[in-house]
Design a protein around this motif. Structure first.
Motif, PDB file in Angstrom:
ATOM      1  N   GLU A  66       0.812  -1.209   0.000  1.00  0.00           N
ATOM      2  CA  GLU A  66       0.000   0.000   0.000  1.00  0.00           C
ATOM      3  C   GLU A  66       0.852   1.268   0.000  1.00  0.00           C
ATOM      4  O   GLU A  66       0.354   2.351  -0.303  1.00  0.00           O
ATOM      5  CB  GLU A  66      -0.948   0.010   1.198  1.00  0.00           C
ATOM      6  CG  GLU A  66      -0.276   0.136   2.554  1.00  0.00           C
ATOM      7  CD  GLU A  66      -1.288   0.287   3.673  1.00  0.00           C
ATOM      8  OE1 GLU A  66      -2.024   1.292   3.663  1.00  0.00           O
ATOM      9  OE2 GLU A  66      -1.356  -0.604   4.525  1.00  0.00           O
ATOM     10  N   THR A  67       2.150   1.149   0.304  1.00  0.00           N
ATOM     11  CA  THR A  67       2.998   2.344   0.312  1.00  0.00           C
ATOM     12  C   THR A  67       3.328   2.842  -1.091  1.00  0.00           C
ATOM     13  O   THR A  67       3.791   3.971  -1.263  1.00  0.00           O
ATOM     14  CB  THR A  67       4.316   2.059   1.061  1.00  0.00           C
ATOM     15  OG1 THR A  67       5.038   1.015   0.382  1.00  0.00           O
ATOM     16  CG2 THR A  67       4.046   1.644   2.500  1.00  0.00           C
TER      17      THR A  67
ATOM     18  N   SER B  20       1.035   2.984  -3.569  1.00  0.00           N
ATOM     19  CA  SER B  20      -0.287   3.123  -4.179  1.00  0.00           C
ATOM     20  C   SER B  20      -0.317   4.247  -5.211  1.00  0.00           C
ATOM     21  O   SER B  20       0.318   5.298  -5.019  1.00  0.00           O
ATOM     22  CB  SER B  20      -1.324   3.417  -3.093  1.00  0.00           C
ATOM     23  OG  SER B  20      -2.551   3.818  -3.673  1.00  0.00           O
TER      24      SER B  20
ATOM     25  N   TRP C  23      -2.760   6.015  -5.521  1.00  0.00           N
ATOM     26  CA  TRP C  23      -3.608   7.017  -4.857  1.00  0.00           C
ATOM     27  C   TRP C  23      -3.137   7.170  -3.407  1.00  0.00           C
ATOM     28  O   TRP C  23      -3.820   6.757  -2.462  1.00  0.00           O
ATOM     29  CB  TRP C  23      -5.069   6.568  -4.889  1.00  0.00           C
ATOM     30  CG  TRP C  23      -5.571   6.290  -6.269  1.00  0.00           C
ATOM     31  CD1 TRP C  23      -5.988   7.196  -7.186  1.00  0.00           C
ATOM     32  CD2 TRP C  23      -5.700   5.002  -6.892  1.00  0.00           C
ATOM     33  NE1 TRP C  23      -6.373   6.566  -8.354  1.00  0.00           N
ATOM     34  CE2 TRP C  23      -6.210   5.203  -8.206  1.00  0.00           C
ATOM     35  CE3 TRP C  23      -5.444   3.691  -6.481  1.00  0.00           C
ATOM     36  CZ2 TRP C  23      -6.461   4.170  -9.089  1.00  0.00           C
ATOM     37  CZ3 TRP C  23      -5.680   2.656  -7.361  1.00  0.00           C
ATOM     38  CH2 TRP C  23      -6.182   2.894  -8.646  1.00  0.00           C
ATOM     39  N   PRO C  24      -1.960   7.746  -3.189  1.00  0.00           N
ATOM     40  CA  PRO C  24      -1.398   7.818  -1.831  1.00  0.00           C
ATOM     41  C   PRO C  24      -2.129   8.843  -0.956  1.00  0.00           C
ATOM     42  O   PRO C  24      -2.716   9.803  -1.453  1.00  0.00           O
ATOM     43  CB  PRO C  24       0.043   8.251  -2.083  1.00  0.00           C
ATOM     44  CG  PRO C  24      -0.011   9.025  -3.360  1.00  0.00           C
ATOM     45  CD  PRO C  24      -1.061   8.353  -4.191  1.00  0.00           C
ATOM     46  N   ASP C  25      -2.091   8.586   0.347  1.00  0.00           N
ATOM     47  CA  ASP C  25      -2.593   9.581   1.285  1.00  0.00           C
ATOM     48  C   ASP C  25      -1.410  10.370   1.852  1.00  0.00           C
ATOM     49  O   ASP C  25      -0.254  10.160   1.479  1.00  0.00           O
ATOM     50  CB  ASP C  25      -3.405   8.916   2.406  1.00  0.00           C
ATOM     51  CG  ASP C  25      -2.570   7.929   3.221  1.00  0.00           C
ATOM     52  OD1 ASP C  25      -1.327   7.971   3.107  1.00  0.00           O
ATOM     53  OD2 ASP C  25      -3.164   7.111   3.947  1.00  0.00           O
ATOM     54  N   GLY C  26      -1.686  11.280   2.745  1.00  0.00           N
ATOM     55  CA  GLY C  26      -0.618  12.136   3.267  1.00  0.00           C
ATOM     56  C   GLY C  26       0.328  11.443   4.212  1.00  0.00           C
ATOM     57  O   GLY C  26       1.411  11.972   4.507  1.00  0.00           O
TER      58      GLY C  26
ATOM     59  N   CYS D 173      -2.454   4.341   1.510  1.00  0.00           N
ATOM     60  CA  CYS D 173      -3.315   4.373   0.322  1.00  0.00           C
ATOM     61  C   CYS D 173      -4.642   5.012   0.677  1.00  0.00           C
ATOM     62  O   CYS D 173      -5.277   4.662   1.681  1.00  0.00           O
ATOM     63  CB  CYS D 173      -3.535   2.957  -0.194  1.00  0.00           C
ATOM     64  SG  CYS D 173      -4.615   2.886  -1.645  1.00  0.00           S
ATOM     65  N   ALA D 174      -5.099   5.946  -0.171  1.00  0.00           N
ATOM     66  CA  ALA D 174      -6.353   6.644   0.068  1.00  0.00           C
ATOM     67  C   ALA D 174      -7.442   6.231  -0.911  1.00  0.00           C
ATOM     68  O   ALA D 174      -8.491   6.861  -0.976  1.00  0.00           O
ATOM     69  CB  ALA D 174      -6.137   8.155  -0.040  1.00  0.00           C
TER      70      ALA D 174
ATOM     71  N   ASP E 103     -10.513   4.349  -2.798  1.00  0.00           N
ATOM     72  CA  ASP E 103     -11.741   3.605  -2.530  1.00  0.00           C
ATOM     73  C   ASP E 103     -11.449   2.120  -2.751  1.00  0.00           C
ATOM     74  O   ASP E 103     -10.672   1.763  -3.631  1.00  0.00           O
ATOM     75  CB  ASP E 103     -12.824   4.107  -3.482  1.00  0.00           C
ATOM     76  CG  ASP E 103     -14.182   3.478  -3.225  1.00  0.00           C
ATOM     77  OD1 ASP E 103     -14.274   2.248  -3.333  1.00  0.00           O
ATOM     78  OD2 ASP E 103     -15.138   4.219  -2.934  1.00  0.00           O
TER      79      ASP E 103
ATOM     80  N   ARG F  79     -15.102   2.710   3.714  1.00  0.00           N
ATOM     81  CA  ARG F  79     -13.939   3.448   3.234  1.00  0.00           C
ATOM     82  C   ARG F  79     -12.663   2.855   3.797  1.00  0.00           C
ATOM     83  O   ARG F  79     -12.665   2.223   4.833  1.00  0.00           O
ATOM     84  CB  ARG F  79     -14.049   4.923   3.690  1.00  0.00           C
ATOM     85  CG  ARG F  79     -15.280   5.651   3.147  1.00  0.00           C
ATOM     86  CD  ARG F  79     -15.202   5.836   1.646  1.00  0.00           C
ATOM     87  NE  ARG F  79     -16.375   6.553   1.130  1.00  0.00           N
ATOM     88  CZ  ARG F  79     -16.592   6.766  -0.143  1.00  0.00           C
ATOM     89  NH1 ARG F  79     -15.699   6.341  -1.038  1.00  0.00           N
ATOM     90  NH2 ARG F  79     -17.671   7.408  -0.544  1.00  0.00           N
TER      91      ARG F  79
END
Length: 318
Positions: free
Chosen positions: A216-217, A219, A221-224, A228-229, A231, A317
Motif C-alpha cells: 500500500e505504500t 499506491s 492514490w497515496p494519502d498524506g 493508500c487513500a 476507494d 472506506r
C-alpha cells in the motif's frame, strides 16, 4: 476569387450559366443572384443545385457575382448575337484565333470568343504567368481547407481528398492525435483489471474488501501519511492488487449487483459512478473464466453480502 468564395472547380465554370437576379425577400433593395450549379460527378439526378446569394456590400458573395457579370458583360452580349440562346457566365476572347475547335466536350468557338474554362486553358494561363501549371486545383484545395467545411462536395470527399492528404492539416493534427491516443489508452487501462490473479492468498499481503494488497505504500492514490487513500473499488485497478479464488464469490456478487443497479438508476448516474468499476469486473470475469465466475456468485456468504452492500452504499472506506 469565385473559387475561394464558392469552392467551384473547372467543371462548374465550364457549364455555369450567367446568374439571374431575383426579388429580394429580406435584404431590402439588395439584389439577389440565383446561380445554377451543375456537377456531373454527383451522379444522375443530383447534377443540379441552386445557390441564392445577395449583394449586401463589398465583402458579400453577391458583390463578387455582380463583378463577374460586369467583367463578362460585353463578351456575353456578343455571344448572344453570334449564337442566340448562349447564356454562359464564362465567355472570353480566344487566345489563339486561328486554332480550330477539337474538343467535343466543350461548346464550339463563337467567332473570336471561347466559352467556359477548361483545364488546358488554366494550364496555359498558369505557364504564361510563370507558374508550373494550372493554379485552380491548388487554390481550390487551399480555399476548401481554409474554410474548414465541405464546399460543393460531400463530407466524405472533403475528408478523403482535401483534408487528410493536406500536409498542413497533418502537421497541425499531430498533437490532437497524440492527445486522443493517450486519452484512449488511459480509458482502456481504466477499464481493465490492473492487478494479478493468484491461486491462493499470500500471508504477507493485506486483505481489503475487494482484493489483497501487496504494497500500500506504493499506491497510485497515496494519502498524506504514506498509505493508500483509494476507494476499495479502485483496488481492482491497482497494480498491487492480488485476487485469488477466495475473492471470486464476493466479486461475482458485486458484479451482479452493479448490473442490477444499471436497470434502476438513470443512465448518466450509473455511467458516472459505476461504469468504470463494472468494466473492471467484466475484464476480471473474462480473465477468470465466465463459467467459474458465474458459479462463484452462488457461493457468496452473509459476510460477502454485507461487504458488497456497504461498498455499493458508499459507507465502507479505507
Amino acid at each position: 476569387m469565385l473559387t475561394h468564395r464558392f469552392g467551384w472547380n473547372l467543371s462548374v465554370y465550364e457549364r455555369l450559366p450567367a446568374p439571374t437576379t431575383a426579388p429580394s425577400a429580406g435584404t431590402g433593395t439588395a439584389p439577389v443572384y440565383r446561380i445554377q450549379v451543375e456537377k456531373r460527378r454527383q451522379g444522375g439526378g443530383r447534377w443540379f443545385s441552386t445557390e441564392n446569394v445577395a449583394d449586401t456590400g463589398p465583402s458579400s458573395p453577391g458583390r463578387l457575382i455582380a463583378q463577374a457579370l460586369e467583367a463578362t458583360a460585353f463578351a456575353r452580349r456578343l455571344a448572344a448575337v453570334l449564337a442566340p440562346g448562349t447564356d454562359r457566365l464564362m465567355v472570353a476572347r480566344r487566345n489563339y484565333p486561328s486554332k480550330s475547335h477539337r474538343d467535343p466536350l466543350r461548346p464550339a468557338f463563337l467567332g473570336p470568343l471561347i466559352v467556359g474554362i477548361t483545364d488546358g486553358d488554366a494550364q496555359k494561363w498558369g505557364k504564361a504567368k510563370g507558374l508550373s501549371g494550372s493554379p485552380f486545383q491548388r487554390s481550390r484545395r487551399a480555399a476548401v481547407i481554409r474554410e474548414g467545411r465541405p464546399l460543393q462536395h460531400t463530407p466524405g470527399t472533403y475528408e478523403s481528398v482535401y483534408v487528410l492528404p493536406d500536409e498542413q492539416v497533418q502537421h497541425a493534427s499531430r498533437d490532437v492525435f497524440t492527445e486522443g491516443a493517450s486519452e484512449a489508452l488511459a480509458q482502456a487501462r481504466a477499464a481493465v483489471f490492473g492487478g494479478r490473479l493468484t491461486g491462493a492468498a499470500d500471508p504477507g499481503h493485506t486483505a481489503t474488501a475487494t482484493a489483497d494488497c501487496a504494497d500500500e505504500t506504493s499506491s497510485p492514490w497515496p494519502d498524506g501519511a504514506g498509505g493508500c487513500a483509494a476507494d476499495f473499488l479502485l483496488c481492482l485497478g491497482c497494480r498491487n492488487a492480488h485476487v485469488h479464488p477466495g475473492h471470486h464469490p464476493r466479486l461475482a456478487y458485486l458484479h451482479q449487483g452493479l448490473r442490477s443497479l444499471r436497470s434502476v438508476l438513470p443512465a448518466e448516474v450509473w455511467q458516472a459512478r459505476w461504469a468504470e468499476h463494472f468494466a473492471r469486473l467484466n475484464d476480471l470475469r473474462d480473465k477468470t473464466g465466465p463459467p467459474a465466475w458465474d458459479t462463484a456468485s452462488s457461493r457468496a456468504d452473509t459476510d460477502d453480502h454485507t461487504l458488497v452492500h456497504l461498498l455499493v452504499k458508499g459507507t465502507l472506506r479505507p
